[in-house]
Design a protein around this motif. Structure first.
Motif, short mmCIF file in Angstrom:
data_model
loop_
_atom_site.label_atom_id
_atom_site.label_comp_id
_atom_site.label_asym_id
_atom_site.label_seq_id
_atom_site.Cartn_x
_atom_site.Cartn_y
_atom_site.Cartn_z
N ALA A 121 1.06 -1.28 -0.26
CA ALA A 121 -0.21 0.39 0.19
C ALA A 121 0.89 0.73 0.14
O ALA A 121 0.63 2.12 -0.90
N VAL A 122 1.94 1.23 1.08
CA VAL A 122 2.91 2.49 0.72
C VAL A 122 3.81 2.64 -0.62
O VAL A 122 3.32 3.69 -0.97
N ARG A 123 3.78 1.62 -0.51
CA ARG A 123 5.16 1.45 -1.81
C ARG A 123 3.86 1.89 -3.35
O ARG A 123 4.10 3.16 -4.10
N THR A 124 2.36 1.92 -3.51
CA THR A 124 2.02 2.21 -4.40
C THR A 124 0.21 2.92 -4.31
O THR A 124 -0.13 3.98 -5.72
N GLY A 125 0.80 3.65 -2.90
CA GLY A 125 -0.35 4.22 -2.90
C GLY A 125 -2.24 4.28 -3.01
O GLY A 125 -2.77 4.64 -2.60
N ILE A 126 -1.73 2.88 -3.39
CA ILE A 126 -3.05 1.99 -3.64
C ILE A 126 -3.17 1.06 -2.22
O ILE A 126 -2.77 0.55 -2.23
N ILE A 127 -5.02 1.68 -1.76
CA ILE A 127 -5.22 0.40 -0.53
C ILE A 127 -5.25 -0.78 -1.12
O ILE A 127 -5.68 -1.36 -2.16
#
Ligand SMILES: Nc1ncnc2c1ncn2[C@@H]1O[C@H](COP(=O)(O)OP(=O)(O)OP(=O)(O)O)[C@@H](O)[C@H]1O
Ligand SMILES: CC(=O)N[C@H]1[C@@H]2OC[C@@H](O2)[C@@H](O)[C@@H]1O[C@H](C)C(=O)O
Length: 399
Positions: free
Chosen positions: A145-151
């Motif tokens: 989540a942190v790396r992609t910015g996606i939930i």
């Protein structure tokens, strides 16, 4: 309110969602990435596969995972490091593909990650009843989540165990939502490292549908080919085709108590590995089997496990159409034996149902995440074949 909860609420309220499903299975061949468009949820789910790719694992990744994979003793530091490392790696792989596809991460609603199973321990296997069933997947979704910015949604199997299941196969949930037919008795047969199938009775009755593992798909074949031929798998079954099947070995392999356990049941490379094979070779005293004969026999064994289960199913349900998926469907020596032994069944692939057979498992996890945010476990209420009525998955926010 936490802004991420607001975002999650919006995603859950949407009529359509874009979800990336990630699957990294027991074969350790790579990460399957399926970008799926969903409409609705539950029995009204409509899924469309927009993009699909597999990012192969290089030797370094395979070796790192193998160091903890399906072993009863591991280096704890290594396991701890891998949990984070794989989460980050999967995140980078998702970003790389999104860039190739020219799709902005901001337009993706969710990532659904299976993670990497490192140990699967149904109670019948570890035989310590006080612990019950257990299973462990790594590749933490917080990193994803942190790396992609996606939930990101992950760790799907724990709820299944908590609700009384073995943590697998979960395919039944997605298969039921996406592939039930009013007119056809369907078997969705996935031949991956481990072979498993979902049975969907004509009419879509939730009561009697079920999913189960049947035994080794490719896992023993791959292990033998890697050991004796230094290749990752038997390309198109060509090695097996050049060897002679040893029936004594097949009978010895099939005598394992796993094959007598009532359905549904699960297994993994924790059982079906080279030590299991060596034990059976020793028991039978077989001394003259060539490496190609061994690969032929292991392929015939994988086929026999599947055929035995299909014959039992045919005693109750006819006619049956079997839809193939998973890497084993690319081995014509294996599928040929299955098809020849089941003249009463119709065979097809999930492509006819609108899903690339190599993408199917990744699509299923995307469907599970669609249910996590928008669905309701009650869709599966009334099942009497071992499927708890639950929605699954843990949610990781990027911030
Ligand atoms: N052309 C081919 N010829 C023979 N076998 C193949 C071919 N392509 C793929 N396979 C087999 O399929 C395997 C990969 O299948 P798949 O990716 O479905 O497994 P998985 O998802 O890792 O396993 P599981 O479903 O048990 O988690 C390979 O390891 C190989 O044994
Ligand atoms: C514990 C685990 O990872 N099991 C996998 C494995 O790979 C195939 C078979 O064994 C199946 O039971 C399951 O995966 C599929 C996707 C499932 O849960 O349906």
């Amino acid at each position: 309110m936490n802004q991420q909860i607001q975002r999650l609420f919006e995603i859950a309220s949407k009529k359509e969602r874009l979800i990336i499903g990630l699957m990294s299975g027991t074969s350790l061949d790579g990460l399957d990435v399926a970008l799926c468009h969903f409409q609705g949820h539950g029995r009204r789910t409509r899924a469309r596969l927009e993009k699909f790719d597999t990012i192969p694992y290089d030797d370094e990744i395979k070796e790192e995972i193998r160091s903890v994979f399906a072993r009863t003793e591991v280096d704890f530091q290594q396991l701890c490091l891998l949990h984070a490392w794989l989460g980050k790696l999967h995140g980078s792989m998702v970003l790389e593909l999104l860039e190739n596809w020219n799709i902005s991460p901001a337009s993706v609603d969710l990532v659904a990650s299976h993670g990497q199973t490192v140990f699967h321990a149904p109670v019948w296997m570890h035989n310590k009843p006080k612990f019950g069933n257990a299973t462990l997947q790594i590749g933490d979704t917080d990193h994803l989540a942190v790396r992609t910015g996606i939930i990101s949604v992950g760790d799907f199997r724990q709820k299944h165990v908590a609700a009384g299941g073995e943590g697998a196969p979960l395919a039944a949930y997605g298969d039921y939502l996406l592939y039930s037919s009013a007119h056809e008795n369907r078997v969705l047969l996935n031949i991956g490292g481990i072979a498993n199938y979902t049975f969907l009775p004509a009419g879509g009755n939730v009561k009697t549908m079920f999913a189960t593992d049947v035994g080794p798909g490719n896992t023993l074949i791959d292990a033998a080919v890697q050991k004796f031929f230094g290749r990752p798998f038997d390309p198109d079954g060509s090695i097996a085709r050049s060897g002679e099947v040893n029936e004594t070995l097949i009978s010895a392999l099939q005598s394992h108590p796993f094959f007598k356990i009532p359905l549904p049941k699960t297994t993994g490379p924790e059982l079906f590995n080279l030590s299991f094979l060596d034990k059976k070779l020793e028991e039978t005293g077989i001394k003259t089997l060539s490496p190609a004969g061994l690969v032929a026999s292991l392929t015939a064994f994988a086929a026999a496990c599947i055929v035995q289960e299909m014959k039992l199913l045919l005693e109750k349900y006819r006619p049956l159409t079997i839809y193939l998926s998973g890497g084993g469907m690319h081995n014509p020596f294996l599928t040929g034996m299955i098809i020849d032994a089941l003249p009463d069944c119709k065979f097809d692939t999930t492509q006819s149902l609108g899903i690339n057979p190599d993408a199917k498992e990744a699509v299923l996890f995307a469907a599970l995440a669609n249910e996590t945010v928008a669905g309701n476990g009650a869709t599966f209420k009334g099942n009497t074949s071992g499927l708890p009525a639950i929605s699954m998955g843990k949610i990781s926010f990027p911030r």
